[in-house]
Design an enzyme around this catalytic site. Structure first.
Site, PDB file in Angstrom:
ATOM      1  N   SER A  82      50.830 -20.170 -50.801  1.00  0.00           N
ATOM      2  CA  SER A  82      49.861 -19.002 -51.051  1.00  0.00           C
ATOM      3  C   SER A  82      49.418 -18.340 -49.938  1.00  0.00           C
ATOM      4  O   SER A  82      49.757 -18.517 -48.906  1.00  0.00           O
ATOM      5  CB  SER A  82      48.569 -19.920 -51.744  1.00  0.00           C
ATOM      6  OG  SER A  82      47.346 -19.057 -51.655  1.00  0.00           O
ATOM      7  N   TYR A 135      40.923 -25.375 -50.463  1.00  0.00           N
ATOM      8  CA  TYR A 135      42.180 -24.798 -51.184  1.00  0.00           C
ATOM      9  C   TYR A 135      43.077 -24.385 -50.178  1.00  0.00           C
ATOM     10  O   TYR A 135      44.410 -24.869 -49.812  1.00  0.00           O
ATOM     11  CB  TYR A 135      41.943 -23.682 -52.190  1.00  0.00           C
ATOM     12  CG  TYR A 135      43.296 -23.272 -52.728  1.00  0.00           C
ATOM     13  CD1 TYR A 135      43.915 -24.047 -53.833  1.00  0.00           C
ATOM     14  CD2 TYR A 135      43.678 -21.989 -52.545  1.00  0.00           C
ATOM     15  CE1 TYR A 135      45.124 -23.312 -54.401  1.00  0.00           C
ATOM     16  CE2 TYR A 135      44.811 -21.539 -53.158  1.00  0.00           C
ATOM     17  CZ  TYR A 135      45.745 -22.427 -54.132  1.00  0.00           C
ATOM     18  OH  TYR A 135      46.625 -21.834 -54.495  1.00  0.00           O
TER      19      TYR A 135
END
Length: 299
Positions: free
Chosen positions: A139, A152
């Site tokens: 990501s 995250y």
């Protein structure tokens, strides 16, 4: 790498029920691969069957599911090789580091890190035999963290490190390791994370609410805007498919203009300059009545 319909080499895509995973499974099937698409429920696999994809029930935290998939590869009736493993499954999470319960941290890392490691370990013998490739979906948050995304981002930073180690360890065996770093992608994943954020906000103490109330109110709007401005799942899938099939891949691919910009900026900008950039972007989503105080607090 070939995409011959005669050899029908196998590609595994995890987290293929919806979004980028489902789009990647379809794209790889279109390119001539026999795709084993990991899904959580039989109903999720029914749509994929119509595209010529073989769905498999796969929870990457379930050792029995992993063992069954490894056996499926080893006992393939046509003796096909495993050409690529796309580690795409994942959970979202948003909320301040102090407030996210440790059980949620553990669950997040169990899926976003340890599940991928477990599956990769189980399938590495087949990948080595087939001189295959591992594509780990990271990501933008695997390179740039910001307020409200610590848990995250932590899991994605971890996968970046694992990928770097694997790339060096497996190079002598002919197995390539590639990381894909998406920014905003128009999927359902963001909504899942925001549902847990709502529950998290309701459990905050008054002291925590004084510290993070404005931030937790801003995060849903920030995520929604970031997702809306993102690329489609199909666009992301084409980049992932390229990473999985091009003969000489780069070590990393980014998806989306924002991911490309911020990841490049993070290599050169001082930390505090990058902090101001990401905080400024978040600040636009703070409730109007608290924005000035928040701005001062983060300055």
């Amino acid at each position: 790498m070939t995409t011959s319909t005669e050899t029908q080499e196998i590609v595994i895509v995890t987290g293929a029920s919806t979004g980028m995973g489902a789009a990647t499974a379809r794209e790889m099937a279109r390119r001539g691969f026999h795709v084993l698409a990991g899904v959580r429920r039989d109903s999720d696999g029914e749509v994929l069957l119509a595209a010529g994809i073989e769905p498999v029930i796969l929870d990457i935290t379930n050792q029995d599911h992993i063992a069954a998939l490894a056996a499926r590869i080893d006992d393939d009736p046509q003796g096909r090789v495993l050409r690529a493993l796309v580690n795409n499954a994942g959970l979202p999470c948003a909320g301040p580091v102090e407030v996210v319960p440790l059980d949620e941290w553990r669950r997040l890392f169990e899926v976003n890190v340890f599940g991928h490691v477990a599956l990769t370990q189980a399938l590495l013998p087949a990948l080595v035999r087939g001189k295959g490739r591992i594509v780990n979906i990271s990501s933008l948050n695997g390179k740039v963290s910001m307020a409200g995304y610590g848990a995250y981002a932590g899991s994605k930073f971890a996968m970046e490190a694992v990928s770097d180690a694997l790339r060096n360890e497996l190079a002598p065996s002919g197995v390539q390791v590639v990381v894909v770093e998406p920014g905003g992608v128009q999927t359902q994943m963001a909504g899942t994370g925001l549902a847990s954020l709502s529950r998290l906000s309701a459990r905050m103490t008054p002291e925590q609410n004084a510290r993070y109330g404005a931030l937790t109110q801003a995060l849903p709007s920030h995520v929604a805007a970031f997702t809306k401005a993102g690329v489609t799942s199909e666009t992301a899938a084409r980049t992932i498919a390229k990473a999985a099939t091009v003969r000489k891949p780069r070590t990393r691919y980014t998806i989306g203009a924002m991911a490309t910009f911020l990841i490049r900026a993070s290599r050169f900008l001082p930390d505090r300059v990058l902090d101001r950039m990401t905080t400024s972007d978040l600040r636009k989503h703070y409730p109007d009545r608290v924005r000035p105080a928040t701005a001062a607090r983060h300055a």
